[in-house]
Structure formats: structure tokens, C-alpha cells
Design an enzyme around this catalytic site. Structure first.
Site, PDB file in Angstrom:
ATOM      1  N   PHE A 141      -7.702  -2.369  14.414  1.00 59.47           N
ATOM      2  CA  PHE A 141      -6.375  -2.602  14.981  1.00 59.47           C
ATOM      3  C   PHE A 141      -5.511  -1.386  14.691  1.00 59.47           C
ATOM      4  CE2 PHE A 141      -1.965  -3.904  15.088  1.00 59.47           C
ATOM      5  CZ  PHE A 141      -1.905  -4.543  16.316  1.00 59.47           C
ATOM      6  N   ASP A 226      -6.171   5.132   9.078  1.00 57.02           N
ATOM      7  CA  ASP A 226      -5.016   4.289   9.379  1.00 57.02           C
ATOM      8  C   ASP A 226      -4.754   3.449   8.129  1.00 57.02           C
ATOM      9  OD1 ASP A 226      -3.336   2.203  10.073  1.00 57.02           O
ATOM     10  OD2 ASP A 226      -4.182   1.940  12.075  1.00 57.02           O
ATOM     11  N   LYS A 255       3.847  -0.178   7.344  1.00 58.71           N
ATOM     12  CA  LYS A 255       4.231  -1.470   6.786  1.00 58.71           C
ATOM     13  C   LYS A 255       5.020  -1.402   5.468  1.00 58.71           C
ATOM     14  CE  LYS A 255       1.167  -4.546   9.223  1.00 58.71           C
ATOM     15  NZ  LYS A 255       0.308  -3.828  10.157  1.00 58.71           N
TER      16      LYS A 255
HETATM   17  C1  LIG Z   1       0.262  -3.301  11.520  1.00 59.00           C
HETATM   18  C2  LIG Z   1      -0.743  -2.267  11.826  1.00 59.00           C
HETATM   19  C3  LIG Z   1      -0.540  -1.329  12.847  1.00 59.00           C
HETATM   20  C4  LIG Z   1       0.639  -1.390  13.796  1.00 59.00           C
HETATM   21  O1  LIG Z   1       1.867  -1.228  13.141  1.00 59.00           O
HETATM   22  P1  LIG Z   1       3.218  -1.588  13.918  1.00 59.00           P
HETATM   23  O2  LIG Z   1       4.307  -1.196  12.966  1.00 59.00           O
HETATM   24  O3  LIG Z   1       3.180  -3.041  14.213  1.00 59.00           O
HETATM   25  O4  LIG Z   1       3.247  -0.769  15.159  1.00 59.00           O
HETATM   26  C5  LIG Z   1      -1.500  -0.351  13.038  1.00 59.00           C
HETATM   27  N1  LIG Z   1      -2.580  -0.272  12.243  1.00 59.00           N
HETATM   28  C6  LIG Z   1      -2.796  -1.144  11.239  1.00 59.00           C
HETATM   29  C7  LIG Z   1      -4.009  -0.997  10.388  1.00 59.00           C
HETATM   30  C8  LIG Z   1      -1.889  -2.173  11.005  1.00 59.00           C
HETATM   31  O5  LIG Z   1      -2.134  -3.065  10.031  1.00 59.00           O
END
Ligand SMILES: *Cc1c(COP(=O)(O)O)cnc(C)c1O
Length: 403
Positions: A141, A226, A255
Site C-alpha cells: 500500500f 516506504d 503518519k
Molecule cells: C498510510 C500509508 C500511506 C499513505 O499515506 P497518506 O498520508 O494516507 O497519503 C502510504 N504508505 C504506507 C505504507 C502507509 O501506511
């Protein structure tokens, strides 16, 4: 279920005025402190969703609240045409505590990954004869913008948004040979989560990320982590990559970085500090308010070894979840995770019911998959909070199963 008046009227207004893109839990949360929140009718909850792995220092942490209040009364936004002090301070602090050399601030996780994608394309253009493709893995994701929908290896996020942006290739997770087979002259980078969060807390197989590092080195590919969910102490180390002993070329954050104030970042090492004036930008990105919050958050986290608490309490929590599995093997299939990013997988698709019952019973949880519940509490929780969670979880499971 909370059915008293204040919450009901806000829920009714929401359905009238807000775009319906999420089936929310029926709670109107009005206030938070530490690992607790209160709904609009004054009922207390233990919050193991933590603003979706965001409020790592707990709700309304005094240091962060003070920094926000002072900055709000001093300067909020200038545009990036000018220098601002909190932006430089936060960039310096991130670099001081990481393998990074330079930082760029965005407003969200998906934007941070967009920036990292530009870095990879620029790098590929300069160093790999125009290579532009990024390999990502299935069940990843990476966000909701159209480019990150293309990057995310999950058809359920992609089917509605064809045509997808080209330049991403998806391979099986945990399979180094699949990455090797997918690499060709067009490949510029590999982008991957250190632990897959939205997939249901999937921990990489032993040696996988190390092998990826070696493969990227051998072929001059960028390794992008990420760390939007795994960074900022979540795995019991400040950055997730420290927990696996593998250094990325680029990592992205969001986050936990502002403890709830919207902010994202990509961090590059010296090798891929390739962007130049005109390549990228953002009106709000890294503004004084967001970076003051981020600076207060990161400073508190490093001064007080909050990741250490996540490691210790996380180990205790995981032990208690494993006890649950031993006691109820017919119910629990798997317990997994690192630090305070933990999950329980059930044998059946009961996680929606369990979460609803726990929420009603005063414990906020999240169900990333129909058979999986996820725990992403503030990293400042104690063993007593874990004990309370386990008691409420047990009751919630019984209620969901009608026992
Ligand atoms: C939450 C998340 C995102 C997206 O972040 P947003 O601030 O919602 O755009 C991307 N990668 C990972 C691994 C995430 O947990």
C-alpha cells in the site's frame, strides 16, 4: 453501540454533508489524551488505532501541543519561496538521526511517495540510461493519488481507476527471484514497506530485504523504503530499517511524523540527492506549523527513547497475544508483527464483528482484512494498558461470537 443524542445528531449531519467514501465505526470522537479518547457523549475508550498509527506520542501530547500553539501564534505559512526556521530544524534533526542526507517535506504519505518516485525517475534518467520503472510488490500500500494507486500492488484499489499511470511493475512479496526476473533495462528502483501494514501486518521473510539491498547495489537501482507506517518508532526502532539492519537509499515518512499534524517527507542519501530547482515543490509542504509539530515530536521521541518503550511493551503485548493463540487455537490462526505494529489473524472472517464489539466495549481497534485485526496504539502505552486491551479484547471476541 453509542446511541445517545449528541453522537446521533453528528452522525446524521455527516451523512448529509460528507462524501461517503468510508463506512465509519459509529463513534463520534470529541477529545483525546495519551492513549485515551472520549466520544461526544463523554464515554471513554482505550485507543489502539492511534489515529491510524499516527499519534505515536499519544493524543494531545503536551510538548507537541505547546509547539503547535507557539508556532500558530508566531508564523504558520510563508510559501517555500522563503526560508523558515522550523523546516530547517526538522530536516536537520531527521538527518542527524538517520542514514539520510537531505529531506523534502510534503503534506501526506502518498505525496511523499510521489516525490520518491520522481527521485527514482530522475536517478534512472541520469544513471541508468533513461530507466524509469519502479518494482513494487503485491499487497503493498503506497497511497491514494493516481500514481500511488498504480504503485500499490492491489487490484481492489486499481480496478476502478483505469487507465493506470505506467511505470510500476508488481511482483510476489518475499520472493527475491521474482524481483530479479522483473529487473530489466527500464528498472530504476524497488519500492517496498519494511513491514506491510495495510496488508495485515506482514513481516518480510528472513534475509529478503538484505537480499534486495544487494540486488539493488549490484544493478545500481535505488532501494526505496516506504516507512510511512513503520517509521517514527513504530517497530521499536526509530526507523523500521534499523529493525531489519538494511539501509535504504530513499525512505518516506508521514503518519507519526507530526503526531497528528499532516506532514509527509522523503529522505534521500547522498547518492540520490538528484532533484534540482523546478523539479518538485509544494505550497504547504513543510510549512512552519507542520514542521514545528514534527520537530517537537521527533525531539521528544529521541530524547525519551520512545522507540525503546515500543520495543519493550510491544514484546510484552505480542507475548500476551501468543498466549491467547495457545489458549484458543481454534480461534486464532496467527499472531504477527514487530514493536507496536501487531496483528491477530483469526481462522474465520470475524474481524469486522470483533472490532465492532471491542469498539462498543471501550477498545478501539482496526480490521485491515476480514480475518485480521491490527493494533497500532500510541508508543507511550504501558503494560497496564496492554492488560486492559487484552481484557476488553477477550470480551469483544466473546460478544462477537455470541458467547
Ligand atoms: C498510510 C500509508 C500511506 C499513505 O499515506 P497518506 O498520508 O494516507 O497519503 C502510504 N504508505 C504506507 C505504507 C502507509 O501506511
Amino acid at each position: 453501540m453509542t446511541t445517545t443524542q449528541a453522537s446521533d445528531s453528528w452522525r446524521a449531519k455527516e451523512s448529509q454533508f460528507y462524501v461517503h467514501v468510508v463506512n465509519r465505526q459509529p463513534l463520534v470522537i470529541a477529545r483525546g489524551k495519551g492513549a485515551r479518547v472520549w466520544d461526544a457523549d463523554g464515554k471513554e475508550y482505550l485507543d489502539f488505532v492511534g489515529g491510524w498509527a499516527v499519534t505515536n506520542l499519544g493524543h494531545t501530547h503536551p510538548d507537541v501541543t505547546k509547539a503547535i500553539a507557539e508556532q500558530a501564534a508566531t508564523l504558520i505559512q510563508t510559501s517555500n519561496q522563503f526560508f523558515t526556521i522550523p523546516q530547517v530544524q526538522l530536516a536537520e534533526l531527521i538527518v542527524k538521526h538517520s542514514v539520510g542526507a537531505k529531506v523534502f517535506f510534503a503534506n501526506s504519505g502518498t505525496e511523499a511517495n510521489e516525490g520518491a518516485t520522481k527521485v527514482a525517475r530522475k536517478y534512472g534518467r541520469a544513471h541508468r540510461d533513461g530507466a524509469y520503472e519502479i518494482i513494487t510488490v503485491l499487497n503493498s500500500f503506497h497511497g491514494r493519488t493516481l500514481a500511488m494507486v498504480a504503485a500499490t500492488g492491489q487490484p481492489r484499489y486499481q480496478e476502478r481507476w483505469q487507465p493506470l499511470m505506467p511505470g510500476f511493475k508488481h511482483v510476489e512479496y518475499g520472493d527475491l527471484a521474482a524481483i530479479e526476473r522483473a529487473t530489466d533495462a527500464k528498472t530504476a528502483a524497488v519500492m517496498i514497506e519494511v513491514v506491510q501494514g495495510e496488508a495485515g501486518v506482514i513481516v518480510p521473510p528472513e534475509g529478503y530485504l538484505k537480499g534486495l539491498r544487494e540486488w539493488c547495489d549490484r544493478h545500481d537501482l535505488l532501494l526505496i523504503f516506504d516507512e510511512i507506517q513503520t517509521g517514527m518508532g513504530r517497530l521499536g526502532t526509530l526507523w523500521g530499517y534499523e529493525s531489519v539492519g538494511v539501509e535504504p537509499d530513499v525512505f518516506t515518512l508521514a503518519k507519526g511524523l507530526g503526531n497528528g499534524v499532516p506532514i509527509g517527507a522523503f529522505v534521500v542519501n547522498g547518492r540520490c540527492d538528484v532533484l534540482e530547482p523546478g523539479d518538485h515543490g509544494s505550497t504547504f509542504g513543510g510549512n512552519a506549523l507542520a514542521t514545528a509539530a514534527g520537530h517537537a515530536t521527533l525531539r521528544y521521541m529521541t530524547d525519551h527513547d520512545v522507540p525503546g518503550n515500543a520495543r519493550r511493551v510491544g514484546a510484552y503485548f505480542k507475548g500476551r497475544l501468543e498466549d491467547l493463540r495457545r489458549r484458543r487455537p481454534g480461534l486464532v490462526k496467527d499472531v504477527r508483527g514487530v514493536g507496536l505494529l501487531l496483528a491477530v489473524q483469526f481462522n474465520d472472517a470475524i474481524s469486522g464483528k470483533v472490532v465492532a464489539a471491542c469498539n462498543a466495549g471501550g477498545l478501539l481497534l482496526n480490521a485491515p482484512r476480514p480475518d485480521t485485526i491490527r493494533f497500532m496504539p500510541p508508543l507511550i502505552i504501558t503494560e497496564a494498558d496492554v492488560d486492559e486491551c487484552m481484557t476488553k479484547l477477550g470480551r469483544g471476541i466473546d460478544a462477537a461470537l455470541g458467547q
